[in-house]
Design an enzyme around this catalytic site. Structure first.
Site, PDB file in Angstrom:
ATOM      1  CE1 TYR A   1      46.768  33.645  36.091  1.00 42.31           C
ATOM      2  CE2 TYR A   1      44.612  32.931  36.760  1.00 42.31           C
ATOM      3  CZ  TYR A   1      45.444  33.828  36.494  1.00 42.31           C
ATOM      4  OH  TYR A   1      45.206  35.282  36.809  1.00 42.31           O
TER       5      TYR A   1
ATOM      6  CG  ASP B   1      41.937  36.435  37.900  1.00 43.22           C
ATOM      7  OD1 ASP B   1      40.861  36.585  38.268  1.00 43.22           O
ATOM      8  OD2 ASP B   1      42.769  35.819  38.270  1.00 43.22           O
TER       9      ASP B   1
END
Ligand code: NAD
Length: 359
Positions: A142, A249
């Protein structure tokens, strides 16, 4: 010395659920003489409306000065159409996470026996489920550089991200996970893709090195694809799971849904000194905002995690969790966990019931 808690209600159902958590915090503050000082500030869409930006300087300064932060949720359709990504509500949240270095995300997935029917899995597979997913929150794919989107020669479009962790980033999240496992059932499963991704070969090496410092914790490794399968096949085999940002996630959302309702799940995001931001796993639920029907229990349980991890008040945390369980023993349910034979209650009635159960 007084401990300073910053409350950030945010948007949508945020102010409604946070108001109930505040009631509960005020109650335990008195009951356990905790000396908490509760202050509020703006973040997200509410901050954009009042100041033009999602994370005003005063809010960031208050967050840095606080001993712990309790957040409702941010976002909503009103702000989704802004083409400037810097002026989106989510930037307020990401800004606090990165500015405060909140790299350790703890997401417990606990199935209350009273809600066993709410899971889509068979009761025998999930009943008694109590696992903790530890997700690295400020690194990995990310945040890796370079990243981008371009059109190559010949008009072919190409998007790319870089998956990178250094050993220090892996070691510090590893320590959070080993410590958590040590305080629970002493089993840690590290999830990676070391058969394909070099970055996770390093991940596995560092976890193995750390294991030498925690001889009382049993470390195992699992590839992420198998972990996804095992989470729905036999989730109770896990105690603590540690993984990187992207795998975490995805796996933490899957684990959350084992428990049936997103309205029940708290989370913590911690820095190296256990200062942290606490929030429910769900979003701002604009579809039900303002109706007084949101489930406040995830936020109330987040407040309990805050007392345990950042405010050194484990008895108050235990009392809140026991009060929630006591409330679920009664036939009181918000709409999202409603079932036959139960009485439907509003957001504030649920908060009041938890306060009453604390008495
Ligand atoms: P959501 O979690 O807000 O809602 C998903 C569904 O769950 C909705 O039907 C909602 O009504 C229900 N729900 C959520 N919380 C509930 C509660 N406490 N009680 C009862 N029902 C509940 O996810 P979404 O709809 O994808 O996102 C809505 C907004 O929230 C978006 O703007 C999104 O960006 C934002 N969001 C914020 C956060 C955060 O602040 N940490 C996290 C996720 C999404």
């Amino acid at each position: 010395m007084a401990k300073n808690v910053l409350i950030l209600p945010g948007d949508g159902i945020g102010p409604e659920i946070v108001a109930e958590a505040r009631k509960v915090l005020e109650r335990v503050n008195q009951q356990f003489s905790l000396g908490l000082e509760l202050n509020e500030a703006l973040v997200g869409g509410a901050a954009i409306d009042a100041t033009g930006v999602p994370l005003p300087d005063e809010t960031l300064a208050a967050a840095k000065a606080a001993d712990a932060i309790l957040l409702g949720a941010v976002g909503g359709p009103k702000w989704d159409t802004n083409p400037d990504f810097q002026i989106r509500p989510e930037k307020g949240l990401l800004g606090i996470r990165s500015q405060l270095g909140l790299f350790g995300n703890l997401r417990p997935a606990i199935l209350y026996p009273q809600l066993a029917h709410a899971s889509t899995l068979k009761p025998e597979v999930v009943s008694g489920l109590d696992i903790l997913i530890v997700r690295e929150l400020t690194g990995g794919i990310y945040f890796g550089q370079p990243r981008g989107y371009r059109t190559k020669e010949g008009g072919v479009r190409e998007g790319f991200n870089t998956y990178v962790y250094d050993e220090n980033e892996i070691r510090r999240i590893g320590r959070v996970a080993f410590e958590a496992a040590r305080a629970r059932n002493k089993k840690l499963c590290s999830v990676d893709k070391a058969n394909v991704l070099e970055v996770t070969v390093l991940w596995r090496e560092v976890m193995n090195e750390l294991a030498a410092e925690y001889p009382d914790v049993e470390l195992s490794h699992m590839y992420v694809d198998n972990a996804a399968m095992q989470l729905v096949r036999a989730p109770k085999q896990f105690d603590v799971v540690v993984t990187g940002n992207m795998f975490g996630d995805i796996l933490s959302d899957a684990a959350a849904m084992l428990t049936g309702s997103i309205g029940m799940l708290p989370s913590a995001s911690l820095d190296a000194n256990n200062k942290g931001m606490y929030e429910p796993c769900h979003g701002s639920a604009p579809d039900i905002a303002g109706q007084g029907i949101a489930n406040p229990l995830a936020t109330i349980l987040s407040a309990a995690m805050m007392l345990r991890y950042s405010l050194n008040a484990p008895e108050a945390a235990d009392a809140i969790e026991a009060a929630v369980s006591k409330v679920l023993d009664q036939p009181l349910r918000t709409a999202d966990i409603m079932s036959e034979g139960m009485r439907r209650v509003s957001t504030s009635e649920m908060g009041d019931a938890v306060v009453a159960a604390l008495a």
